[in-house]
Design a protein around this motif. Structure first.
Motif, mmCIF file in Angstrom:
data_model
loop_
_atom_site.group_PDB
_atom_site.id
_atom_site.type_symbol
_atom_site.label_atom_id
_atom_site.label_comp_id
_atom_site.label_asym_id
_atom_site.label_seq_id
_atom_site.Cartn_x
_atom_site.Cartn_y
_atom_site.Cartn_z
ATOM 1 N N MET A 131 0.818 -1.179 0.000
ATOM 2 C CA MET A 131 0.000 0.000 0.000
ATOM 3 C C MET A 131 0.866 1.248 0.000
ATOM 4 N N LEU A 132 1.361 1.619 -1.128
ATOM 5 C CA LEU A 132 2.177 2.822 -1.243
ATOM 6 C C LEU A 132 1.262 4.035 -1.175
ATOM 7 N N ASN A 133 1.650 5.018 -0.418
ATOM 8 C CA ASN A 133 0.887 6.243 -0.329
ATOM 9 C C ASN A 133 1.096 7.020 -1.616
ATOM 10 N N ALA A 134 0.111 7.006 -2.493
ATOM 11 C CA ALA A 134 0.225 7.610 -3.821
ATOM 12 C C ALA A 134 0.423 9.119 -3.747
ATOM 13 N N ASP A 135 -0.107 9.756 -2.707
ATOM 14 C CA ASP A 135 0.008 11.205 -2.591
ATOM 15 C C ASP A 135 1.432 11.652 -2.251
ATOM 16 N N ARG A 136 2.130 10.895 -1.436
ATOM 17 C CA ARG A 136 3.443 11.325 -0.979
ATOM 18 C C ARG A 136 4.576 10.474 -1.523
ATOM 19 N N ASN A 137 4.282 9.387 -2.184
ATOM 20 C CA ASN A 137 5.284 8.480 -2.734
ATOM 21 C C ASN A 137 6.267 8.008 -1.673
ATOM 22 N N GLU A 138 5.766 7.795 -0.469
ATOM 23 C CA GLU A 138 6.585 7.310 0.637
ATOM 24 C C GLU A 138 6.312 5.828 0.833
ATOM 25 N N PRO A 139 7.304 5.088 1.287
ATOM 26 C CA PRO A 139 7.059 3.672 1.561
ATOM 27 C C PRO A 139 6.093 3.505 2.729
ATOM 28 N N THR A 140 5.333 2.442 2.672
ATOM 29 C CA THR A 140 4.441 2.113 3.783
ATOM 30 C C THR A 140 5.283 1.626 4.954
ATOM 31 N N PRO A 141 4.705 1.541 6.143
ATOM 32 C CA PRO A 141 5.460 0.985 7.273
ATOM 33 C C PRO A 141 5.964 -0.438 6.998
ATOM 34 N N THR A 142 5.172 -1.248 6.335
ATOM 35 C CA THR A 142 5.601 -2.610 6.020
ATOM 36 C C THR A 142 6.746 -2.587 5.022
ATOM 37 N N GLU A 143 6.662 -1.752 3.991
ATOM 38 C CA GLU A 143 7.762 -1.632 3.028
ATOM 39 C C GLU A 143 9.038 -1.163 3.723
ATOM 40 N N SER A 144 8.907 -0.223 4.634
ATOM 41 C CA SER A 144 10.079 0.266 5.361
ATOM 42 C C SER A 144 10.709 -0.833 6.192
#
Length: 93
Positions: A1-14
């Protein structure tokens, strides 16, 4: 679930990125780089599954990394499966 608005990694991706960085001993890869193309192999994949189990408290099959070999794919599967598997204690790919 990538935050499309901010292009930041999700907590799981991090967290998956941290696990890969610890296991592979480098951080020069992106969310869509293949685990095996950046130096991973079956022994490292095994270590990753152990670390994921420690973080999320769920058994992850080794095949999960072979079938979902990018941070983005793996994190997505973890997010999708984790809630379903909490009762059984196992995630299936």
């Amino acid at each position: 679930m990538l935050n499309a608005d901010r292009n930041e990694p999700t907590p799981t991706e991090s967290r998956v990125t941290e696990i890969w960085t610890e296991t592979l001993n480098h951080d020069q890869f992106g969310l869509d780089d293949n685990f095996f193309a950046i130096g991973g192999h079956s022994m490292f994949a095994t270590l990753v599954t152990y670390k994921m189990r420690d973080v999320w408290g769920v058994e992850f099959p080794l095949s999960l990394i072979f079938e979902h070999s990018t941070v983005r794919e793996l994190a997505s599967v973890i997010d999708a499966c984790r809630n379903e598997s909490l009762d059984s204690g196992t995630v299936t790919g």
